[in-house]
Structures are given as C-alpha cells and as structure tokens.
Design a protein around this motif. Structure first.
Motif, PDB file in Angstrom:
ATOM      1  N   PHE A 256      -5.206   2.647   2.441  1.00  0.00           N
ATOM      2  CA  PHE A 256      -5.855   1.389   2.850  1.00  0.00           C
ATOM      3  C   PHE A 256      -7.100   1.188   1.971  1.00  0.00           C
ATOM      4  O   PHE A 256      -7.887   2.130   1.781  1.00  0.00           O
ATOM      5  CB  PHE A 256      -6.331   1.465   4.307  1.00  0.00           C
ATOM      6  N   HIS A 257      -7.283  -0.046   1.499  1.00  0.00           N
ATOM      7  CA  HIS A 257      -8.438  -0.312   0.645  1.00  0.00           C
ATOM      8  C   HIS A 257      -9.023  -1.695   0.926  1.00  0.00           C
ATOM      9  O   HIS A 257      -8.385  -2.534   1.574  1.00  0.00           O
ATOM     10  CB  HIS A 257      -8.051  -0.185  -0.833  1.00  0.00           C
ATOM     11  N   SER A 258     -10.203  -1.897   0.365  1.00  0.00           N
ATOM     12  CA  SER A 258     -10.955  -3.139   0.594  1.00  0.00           C
ATOM     13  C   SER A 258     -10.516  -4.219  -0.406  1.00  0.00           C
ATOM     14  O   SER A 258      -9.918  -3.901  -1.441  1.00  0.00           O
ATOM     15  CB  SER A 258     -12.448  -2.863   0.408  1.00  0.00           C
TER      16      SER A 258
ATOM     17  N   THR B 285      -0.623   1.563  -5.077  1.00  0.00           N
ATOM     18  CA  THR B 285      -2.035   1.917  -5.283  1.00  0.00           C
ATOM     19  C   THR B 285      -2.297   2.616  -6.620  1.00  0.00           C
ATOM     20  O   THR B 285      -3.442   2.877  -6.944  1.00  0.00           O
ATOM     21  CB  THR B 285      -2.558   2.835  -4.149  1.00  0.00           C
TER      22      THR B 285
ATOM     23  N   HIS C  96       0.822  -1.220   0.000  1.00  0.00           N
ATOM     24  CA  HIS C  96       0.000   0.000   0.000  1.00  0.00           C
ATOM     25  C   HIS C  96       0.855   1.268   0.000  1.00  0.00           C
ATOM     26  O   HIS C  96       0.353   2.343  -0.291  1.00  0.00           O
ATOM     27  CB  HIS C  96      -0.964   0.001   1.192  1.00  0.00           C
TER      28      HIS C  96
ATOM     29  N   THR D  96      -1.843  -6.820   3.011  1.00  0.00           N
ATOM     30  CA  THR D  96      -1.657  -5.461   3.489  1.00  0.00           C
ATOM     31  C   THR D  96      -2.762  -5.107   4.482  1.00  0.00           C
ATOM     32  O   THR D  96      -3.877  -5.633   4.374  1.00  0.00           O
ATOM     33  CB  THR D  96      -1.672  -4.493   2.269  1.00  0.00           C
TER      34      THR D  96
ATOM     35  N   TRP E  36      -8.945  -3.629  -4.317  1.00  0.00           N
ATOM     36  CA  TRP E  36      -7.681  -4.207  -4.809  1.00  0.00           C
ATOM     37  C   TRP E  36      -7.956  -5.151  -5.984  1.00  0.00           C
ATOM     38  O   TRP E  36      -7.198  -5.190  -6.962  1.00  0.00           O
ATOM     39  CB  TRP E  36      -6.959  -4.955  -3.689  1.00  0.00           C
TER      40      TRP E  36
ATOM     41  N   GLY F  75      -5.800  -3.154   5.580  1.00  0.00           N
ATOM     42  CA  GLY F  75      -6.753  -2.543   4.664  1.00  0.00           C
ATOM     43  C   GLY F  75      -8.099  -2.384   5.308  1.00  0.00           C
ATOM     44  O   GLY F  75      -8.229  -2.370   6.546  1.00  0.00           O
TER      45      GLY F  75
END
Ligand SMILES: C[S@@+](CC[C@H](N)C(=O)[O-])C[C@H]1O[C@@H](n2cnc3c(N)ncnc32)[C@H](O)[C@@H]1O
Length: 248
Positions: A157-159, A102, A98, A124, A163, A126
């Motif tokens: 940070f992502h879901s 991204t 991350h 990661t 991703w 997230g």
C-alpha cells in the motif's frame, strides 16, 4: 471482491476519456464487475483479465449482463500478458495493481501493450501518508472479530505521492496525476459493514480497524497517465537471454 469495485471504477472513469469502441484492458478484473460496467456505461470493448478468477464464471456473468459482444474474459498473469504491443487504447486496474505493479519495471512492461497516446489508470487501496518504521499500533491490534488488519503484504500500500513518483520516473507517461478519494475510508468501512450485514464477506471484516484509523493512513489512491513512448525490454520474459543473444 474488493471494496467496492463499482464505486472505484466509477471514480476512475472520472479521470479518463473513454469512447465507444475503444479497446480496454481491465487488469486484475476479479469477477469482471468493472469490465461489465465499462462496457455498459461507455460502450468500450473490454479484455477482462484475471489470475485467480475463472474466465468461465466471468463469461457467465458477462452474458447475464448482456454485454457478451463487448467483454472477453481471459485468465492471465500480469507479468505474462498475451497481447500485442500497442494494442489497447486504455488499461485500467481496480484494487489489483498493488499486487503486481510496485516494482519500477512493471509500468514500462504493461504500457508496452498501450498505444502511444493511450491512457492508463488504476485505483488501489493505499495510504494517505507513507508509514515510516513499524505499522501503526491501531492497525496491528486484533479487532473484536480476532482479525488483525495489517499483514506484511500491505507494505504494497502506498500514498498518491509514492505512486506519482513511480509512474513519472518510468519515463513512459505524461500527465501523470495521482490523488486520494475524499472520505474513501468511510466508503471502505461502509462497504465492509454492508457485506457483514448481508453475510457476504469472503474474509472476516476489516471495518473496525478502518474506523479506528478514520482516514489517518488508509484510503483509496487513483493514478492516471498517458503513454508517450513506445518499446521497452520485457524483463519478465523467461526467454530474455535468447532474445538478447547471451543464452548461447
Ligand atoms: C482484491 S481482488 C480485486 C478484484 C476486482 N478488481 C475487484 O475490485 O473486485 C485482486 C485481484 O487481483 C488479481 N491478481 C492478483 N495478482 C495478479 C497477477 N499477478 N496477475 C493477474 N491478476 C492478479 C487477483 O486474481 C484478484 O482477482
């Protein structure tokens, strides 16, 4: 360095097929614990690449762990990797991707160093769900130790769905799968509490905010895929103008 490199790399390897002798890039390896784990558990050859951590210290740890024949520590920036196209059988990244991965172009760049049919996998910290608008109040309120969990950088940070879309749209991978570690937030909080108790936290603990969240937003995301396509333009190459013939 992160929460907890060994637990996370063990989870990641459950979704990869690693065979002895494979060449593996451990990108953002930190103190190389995951690299040592991969060498010991799977007999793979690991290039342990990191930006902030010294390869000298990592080499000492690698030798102490008895895997000097299998792990090569290297200082490298993720956008300027010194490896041949198609060199690796697998690329892994633990609690690091991350920081640099991204943007839409990065996966195409890094998979350039993966052979066709090679695997890439990352874990990661997230999000369970993407955050719309402001960060939730329970993550921006100061903890009792004074630390505020949510920093602007955490918008990286992502879901799992986010991703998955990024990796599928790259066009470089097939079989992209993303998921969330069951009860990951508990493991994260446990690790923070254990470091606190041992006095080994590098930074003030985040346990309180993670416990307050209780899995509503925070967790660990895993993404894996297999390379299907070869070359692509290296948009991070400072000599790109000359390479494509316009800087004359
Ligand atoms: C939170 S630490 C995790 C380290 C280790 N993988 C672990 O789980 O303990 C993030 C790591 O990402 C590395 N990193 C961040 N940005 C990077 C970049 N642009 N290129 C290479 N490594 C990078 C840092 O050097 C750092 O060691």
């Amino acid at each position: 360095m992160g929460p907890n490199a060994l637990w996370l790399v063990e989870w990641l390897t459950g979704a990869l097929a690693l065979e002895p002798g494979m060449r593996v890039l451990d990108l953002g390896c930190g103190k190389a614990l995951s690299s040592i784990f991969l060498a010991k558990e799977f007999g793979v050859r690991v290039w342990a690449a990191d930006l902030w951590m010294s390869p000298d210290h990592n080499w000492r740890r690698v030798c102490e762990a008895g895997v000097g024949e299998l792990v090569c520590p290297i200082k490298a920036e993720a956008h300027a990797l010194p490896f041949a196209q198609g060199y690796f059988d697998a690329i892994v990244s633990i609690d690091s991707y991350h920081y640099f991965g991204t943007d839409q172009m990065y996966l195409a760049y890094v998979t350039g160093m993966l052979r066709t049919g090679g695997q890439i996998g990352m874990v990661t910290p997230g999000l369970v769900q993407e955050i719309e608008g402001q960060a939730p109040a329970h993550l921006t309120q100061p903890q009792s130790n004074g630390k505020i969990f949510w920093e602007d950088e955490l918008w990286g940070f992502h879901s799992p769905d986010w991703w998955g879309q990024l990796w599928r749209r790259s066009g470089k991978l097939e079989g992209v799968k993303t998921d969330l570690l069951a009860d990951g937030w508990r493991l994260w909080a446990d690790f923070e509490r254990a470091c606190e108790a041992a006095g080994k936290n590098h930074f003030p603990s985040d346990a309180e905010a993670i416990e307050r969240d209780a899995g509503r937003y925070l967790g660990f995301v895993r993404a894996v895929g297999t390379k299907v396509r070869g070359e692509c333009m290296n948009y991070y190459d400072p000599a790109l103008g000359a390479v494509v013939g316009v800087d004359r």
